[in-house]
Design an enzyme around this catalytic site. Structure first.
Site, PDB file in Angstrom:
ATOM      1  N   PHE A 209       0.999  -1.255  -0.087  1.00 57.02           N
ATOM      2  CA  PHE A 209      -0.067   0.095   0.176  1.00 57.02           C
ATOM      3  C   PHE A 209       0.797   1.178   0.066  1.00 57.02           C
ATOM      4  CE2 PHE A 209      -3.077   3.136   1.645  1.00 57.02           C
ATOM      5  CZ  PHE A 209      -4.177   2.807   0.821  1.00 57.02           C
TER       6      PHE A 209
ATOM      7  N   ALA B 249      -3.805  -5.366   3.887  1.00 57.51           N
ATOM      8  CA  ALA B 249      -3.411  -6.481   5.161  1.00 57.51           C
ATOM      9  C   ALA B 249      -4.428  -7.270   5.156  1.00 57.51           C
ATOM     10  CB  ALA B 249      -3.238  -5.541   5.961  1.00 57.51           C
TER      11      ALA B 249
ATOM     12  N   VAL C 243      -0.049  -0.317   8.395  1.00 56.12           N
ATOM     13  CA  VAL C 243      -1.246   0.047   8.456  1.00 56.12           C
ATOM     14  C   VAL C 243      -1.209   1.515   9.204  1.00 56.12           C
ATOM     15  CG1 VAL C 243      -3.733  -0.361   9.359  1.00 56.12           C
ATOM     16  CG2 VAL C 243      -2.363  -2.286   8.351  1.00 56.12           C
TER      17      VAL C 243
ATOM     18  N   THR D 147     -10.725   6.980  10.691  1.00 54.06           N
ATOM     19  CA  THR D 147     -12.072   6.140  10.831  1.00 54.06           C
ATOM     20  C   THR D 147     -11.603   5.028  11.591  1.00 54.06           C
ATOM     21  OG1 THR D 147     -11.814   4.937   8.830  1.00 54.06           O
ATOM     22  CG2 THR D 147     -12.659   7.167   8.605  1.00 54.06           C
TER      23      THR D 147
ATOM     24  N   HIS E 286     -11.815   2.233  10.518  1.00 55.00           N
ATOM     25  CA  HIS E 286     -11.154   1.227   9.604  1.00 55.00           C
ATOM     26  C   HIS E 286      -9.691   0.643  10.034  1.00 55.00           C
ATOM     27  CE1 HIS E 286     -10.726  -0.944   5.708  1.00 55.00           C
ATOM     28  NE2 HIS E 286      -9.660  -0.373   5.660  1.00 55.00           N
TER      29      HIS E 286
ATOM     30  N   ASN F 102       4.838 -12.024  11.803  1.00 55.57           N
ATOM     31  CA  ASN F 102       4.101 -11.069  11.402  1.00 55.57           C
ATOM     32  C   ASN F 102       4.661  -9.930  11.471  1.00 55.57           C
ATOM     33  OD1 ASN F 102       1.987  -9.287  11.068  1.00 55.57           O
ATOM     34  ND2 ASN F 102       0.716  -9.956  12.756  1.00 55.57           N
TER      35      ASN F 102
ATOM     36  N   ARG G 122      10.196   1.882  12.166  1.00 53.56           N
ATOM     37  CA  ARG G 122      10.121   0.506  12.211  1.00 53.56           C
ATOM     38  C   ARG G 122      10.241  -0.356  10.810  1.00 53.56           C
ATOM     39  NH1 ARG G 122       7.845   3.205  15.637  1.00 53.56           N
ATOM     40  NH2 ARG G 122       6.855   2.291  17.689  1.00 53.56           N
TER      41      ARG G 122
END
Length: 139
Positions: free
Chosen positions: A11, A42, A67, A72, A74, A98, A112
């Site tokens: 993304f 994701a 992400v 919102t 979401h 993960n 990160r």
């Protein structure tokens, strides 16, 4: 030598490039092979890993993506449900690391994702390999 599939939710290109670079370096550094599969977001990562695991072509998987919290609800859905899907797969015995980052802003994501900083892509790859080793030892 293990075959590891990196499943990335592409993304944010610049952030994913760093995550994938860290994961590939960790996998290669451990003497294993890596291949990359890209999915739209994701939420698609767990499904892609489940499909790939059924093929038997890969020994372990690395889930990558970013992400970033928006305005919102979401964010919570994507963060929680992608993690839940990955956790469910690990409970089925699939070796997964993960590395889907869930951050408040882009600066946190950069820190990160960057292999020269926190290297969460490399960390996720190392976790996948550790779980594969555990699976083999307990197998």
């Amino acid at each position: 030598m293990a075959n590891v599939l990196i499943v990335e939710a592409r993304f944010y290109d610049h952030l994913n490039d760093m995550l994938v670079a860290g994961a590939k370096a960790a996998i290669a550094g451990a003497g294993h092979n890596a291949e990359v599969l890209t999915v739209p977001g994701a939420l698609e990562v767990p499904g892609a890993i489940a499909l790939a695991a059924e093929s038997g072509r890969w020994d372990a998987f690395v889930a990558l993506g970013v992400v970033i919290r928006g305005e919102t609800y979401h964010f919570e859905i994507v963060a929680n449900e992608s993690a839940r899907g990955i956790m469910a797969l690990t409970m089925d015995g699939i070796a997964i690391g993960n590395g889907i980052l869930t951050t408040e802003d882009e600066a946190q994501a950069i820190a990160r994702a960057d292999p020269a900083q926190l290297d969460k892509g490399g960390g996720a790859a190392k976790a996948a390999l550790a779980m594969l080793d555990l699976k083999d030892r307990l197998g």
